[in-house]
Design a protein around this motif. Sequence first.
Motif, PDB file in Angstrom:
ATOM      1  N   LYS A 179     -10.986 122.916 -25.709  1.00 51.66           N
ATOM      2  CA  LYS A 179     -10.066 124.043 -25.564  1.00 51.66           C
ATOM      3  C   LYS A 179     -10.885 125.322 -26.047  1.00 51.66           C
ATOM      4  O   LYS A 179     -10.667 126.405 -25.509  1.00 51.66           O
ATOM      5  CB  LYS A 179      -9.043 123.780 -26.535  1.00 51.66           C
ATOM      6  CG  LYS A 179      -7.873 124.976 -26.295  1.00 51.66           C
ATOM      7  CD  LYS A 179      -7.019 124.497 -25.443  1.00 51.66           C
ATOM      8  CE  LYS A 179      -5.509 125.277 -25.348  1.00 51.66           C
ATOM      9  NZ  LYS A 179      -4.699 124.875 -24.630  1.00 51.66           N
ATOM     10  N   ALA A 180     -11.619 125.139 -27.103  1.00 49.49           N
ATOM     11  CA  ALA A 180     -12.606 126.211 -27.303  1.00 49.49           C
ATOM     12  C   ALA A 180     -13.718 126.752 -26.360  1.00 49.49           C
ATOM     13  O   ALA A 180     -13.777 127.968 -25.973  1.00 49.49           O
ATOM     14  CB  ALA A 180     -13.349 125.996 -28.725  1.00 49.49           C
ATOM     15  N   TRP A 181     -14.422 125.612 -25.740  1.00 55.87           N
ATOM     16  CA  TRP A 181     -15.400 125.893 -24.786  1.00 55.87           C
ATOM     17  C   TRP A 181     -14.659 126.384 -23.410  1.00 55.87           C
ATOM     18  O   TRP A 181     -15.366 127.305 -22.759  1.00 55.87           O
ATOM     19  CB  TRP A 181     -16.238 124.711 -24.422  1.00 55.87           C
ATOM     20  CG  TRP A 181     -17.222 124.881 -25.340  1.00 55.87           C
ATOM     21  CD1 TRP A 181     -17.728 123.676 -26.445  1.00 55.87           C
ATOM     22  CD2 TRP A 181     -18.386 125.399 -25.480  1.00 55.87           C
ATOM     23  NE1 TRP A 181     -18.646 123.980 -26.910  1.00 55.87           N
ATOM     24  CE2 TRP A 181     -19.492 125.048 -26.511  1.00 55.87           C
ATOM     25  CE3 TRP A 181     -18.822 126.644 -24.927  1.00 55.87           C
ATOM     26  CZ2 TRP A 181     -20.648 125.576 -26.630  1.00 55.87           C
ATOM     27  CZ3 TRP A 181     -20.068 127.450 -24.947  1.00 55.87           C
ATOM     28  CH2 TRP A 181     -20.689 126.819 -26.020  1.00 55.87           C
ATOM     29  N   ALA A 182     -13.430 126.094 -23.187  1.00 60.21           N
ATOM     30  CA  ALA A 182     -12.814 126.677 -22.018  1.00 60.21           C
ATOM     31  C   ALA A 182     -12.807 128.195 -22.203  1.00 60.21           C
ATOM     32  O   ALA A 182     -12.645 129.074 -21.040  1.00 60.21           O
ATOM     33  CB  ALA A 182     -11.362 126.005 -21.972  1.00 60.21           C
ATOM     34  N   THR A 183     -12.783 128.975 -23.290  1.00 61.20           N
ATOM     35  CA  THR A 183     -12.488 130.193 -23.346  1.00 61.20           C
ATOM     36  C   THR A 183     -13.945 130.879 -23.112  1.00 61.20           C
ATOM     37  O   THR A 183     -13.760 132.059 -22.786  1.00 61.20           O
ATOM     38  CB  THR A 183     -12.431 130.643 -24.728  1.00 61.20           C
ATOM     39  OG1 THR A 183     -13.718 130.324 -25.856  1.00 61.20           O
ATOM     40  CG2 THR A 183     -11.026 129.965 -25.593  1.00 61.20           C
ATOM     41  N   GLN A 184     -14.937 130.231 -23.021  1.00 61.55           N
ATOM     42  CA  GLN A 184     -16.049 130.752 -22.426  1.00 61.55           C
ATOM     43  C   GLN A 184     -16.271 130.403 -21.000  1.00 61.55           C
ATOM     44  O   GLN A 184     -17.363 130.082 -20.497  1.00 61.55           O
ATOM     45  CB  GLN A 184     -17.428 130.248 -23.247  1.00 61.55           C
ATOM     46  CG  GLN A 184     -17.059 130.573 -24.641  1.00 61.55           C
ATOM     47  CD  GLN A 184     -17.114 132.281 -24.827  1.00 61.55           C
ATOM     48  OE1 GLN A 184     -17.946 132.708 -24.153  1.00 61.55           O
ATOM     49  NE2 GLN A 184     -16.050 132.621 -25.632  1.00 61.55           N
ATOM     50  N   ASN A 185     -15.346 129.961 -20.123  1.00 61.98           N
ATOM     51  CA  ASN A 185     -15.162 129.128 -18.683  1.00 61.98           C
ATOM     52  C   ASN A 185     -16.372 128.375 -18.708  1.00 61.98           C
ATOM     53  O   ASN A 185     -17.257 128.077 -17.719  1.00 61.98           O
ATOM     54  CB  ASN A 185     -15.630 130.414 -17.912  1.00 61.98           C
ATOM     55  CG  ASN A 185     -14.898 130.148 -16.324  1.00 61.98           C
ATOM     56  OD1 ASN A 185     -14.671 129.169 -16.258  1.00 61.98           O
ATOM     57  ND2 ASN A 185     -16.150 130.596 -15.441  1.00 61.98           N
ATOM     58  N   CYS A 186     -16.221 127.354 -19.763  1.00 60.74           N
ATOM     59  CA  CYS A 186     -17.313 126.300 -19.657  1.00 60.74           C
ATOM     60  C   CYS A 186     -16.656 124.965 -19.952  1.00 60.74           C
ATOM     61  O   CYS A 186     -15.841 124.606 -20.931  1.00 60.74           O
ATOM     62  CB  CYS A 186     -18.305 126.706 -20.854  1.00 60.74           C
ATOM     63  SG  CYS A 186     -19.798 125.825 -20.732  1.00 60.74           S
ATOM     64  N   THR A 187     -16.945 124.083 -19.283  1.00 59.04           N
ATOM     65  CA  THR A 187     -16.461 122.719 -19.221  1.00 59.04           C
ATOM     66  C   THR A 187     -17.258 121.566 -20.259  1.00 59.04           C
ATOM     67  O   THR A 187     -18.160 121.739 -20.140  1.00 59.04           O
ATOM     68  CB  THR A 187     -16.615 122.079 -17.944  1.00 59.04           C
ATOM     69  OG1 THR A 187     -15.356 122.817 -17.117  1.00 59.04           O
ATOM     70  CG2 THR A 187     -15.785 120.596 -18.121  1.00 59.04           C
ATOM     71  N   LEU A 188     -16.429 121.324 -21.205  1.00 58.63           N
ATOM     72  CA  LEU A 188     -17.100 120.142 -21.930  1.00 58.63           C
ATOM     73  C   LEU A 188     -16.693 118.805 -21.408  1.00 58.63           C
ATOM     74  O   LEU A 188     -15.692 118.437 -21.187  1.00 58.63           O
ATOM     75  CB  LEU A 188     -16.323 120.182 -23.384  1.00 58.63           C
ATOM     76  CG  LEU A 188     -16.920 119.407 -24.310  1.00 58.63           C
ATOM     77  CD1 LEU A 188     -18.391 119.507 -24.746  1.00 58.63           C
ATOM     78  CD2 LEU A 188     -15.799 119.278 -25.744  1.00 58.63           C
TER      79      LEU A 188
END
Length: 426
Positions: A179-188
């Motif tokens: 969820k946190a990385w999604a704020t940077q448009n980044c997929t974990l």
Amino acid sequence: MASVTTDLKLGKKLNEGKTKQIFELPGEPGHVLVQSKDQITAGNAVRKDQMEGKAAIANKTTSCVFKLLQEAGVKTAFVRQHSDTAFVASHCEMIPIEWVCRRIATGSFLKRNPGVKEGYRFSPLKLEMFFKDDANNDPQWSEEQLLAASFDLAGVSIGRCEVDIMSKSTVAIFEILEKAWATQNCTLVDMKIEFGINVATKEVVLADVIDNDSWRLWPAGDRSQQKDKQVYRDLKEVTPEAMQMVKRNFEWVSERVQLLLEPKSSGRVVVLMGSTSDMAHCERIRKACSSYGIPCHLRVTSAHKGPDETLRIKAEYEGDGVPTIFVAVAGRSNGLGPVMSGNTAYPVINCPPVTPDWGAQDVWSSLRMPSGLGCSTVLSPDAAAQHAAQILGLTDHLIWAKLRASMLNTWTSLKQADKKLQQCSI
């Protein structure tokens, strides 16, 4: 090591791995120093190189990640960042298992599961575990193998309770970071973590490190833009230019991981009470909101006796663009919630202070709404704050993380209580 020893006296070296060293801290019983190294490895150190500055990059990344998880409420071994290249942690006896959580099928999973196409999305998450054994290339284990191993660490036998806690924790930790990385448009894409037994508290806690060696990160969900250690693994030839590219990727991650600690949207709760006699009830809502990091304003207004003032207060909070949830606290006949719900597009939660005399009858004024009104009703002040947090958590990953960690901790407490009861019954 000079920067590390300025204000901490190091004891004996407890362990040394491929990318870090662990030292006793005589001045801080129960704590250790985790010192990162400038080494980068792949394939159980079949490939290894020095990457100047990696220790600082890795330490910065792992410190930010652990701060995020701790602030959410996840139990970890992390205590504080000590220097550019080291952090202080609780002393743990490590459980020799790597827990791997996957959202997208790629890498070794495809080799072990031929026929699965790269990019297959796991919902729910795919969970795997690997026994840490370099000589045998860290073989995959089942839960049954882990239970059969009967590990005993720091006086704790690793049984069903501990395995279930690690399993549930791995999924929660992944979801919080996803969820946190999604704020940077980044997929974990996937992630590996390890747990240890805190030697002082005897609890299972997230330990070791979580840095750019620990996951796959794909900006915009695009594998060709990957920023993790896979870039190093994929190098056909290790050249100075190639290592600079790898370092730039690691720096990119360490810079953005700091942004994960920042809320992506501000929000607030405004509690409207019909009378100051309801102050204690409202203070409970405010206290619960603060546990989620949500600002909470208390106001006094009566929709029956001063509807114009109630609507003026509503307009005051609608006018500044801050996402707002109104909580209406009114006993007897609740006019506040319905009036607010009929005049604002913002969420309204009824939280009437139910009394023992007419409370059972009064609550219907909160439950039976005229058509066109959409306010919910929650009787518990703590639950009203939680409901507000769930709404704001849709756009604020830090609030969502606290909610997710609270779910995990509640489940863990029940699991531990059951284990204790079973031990008493034997």
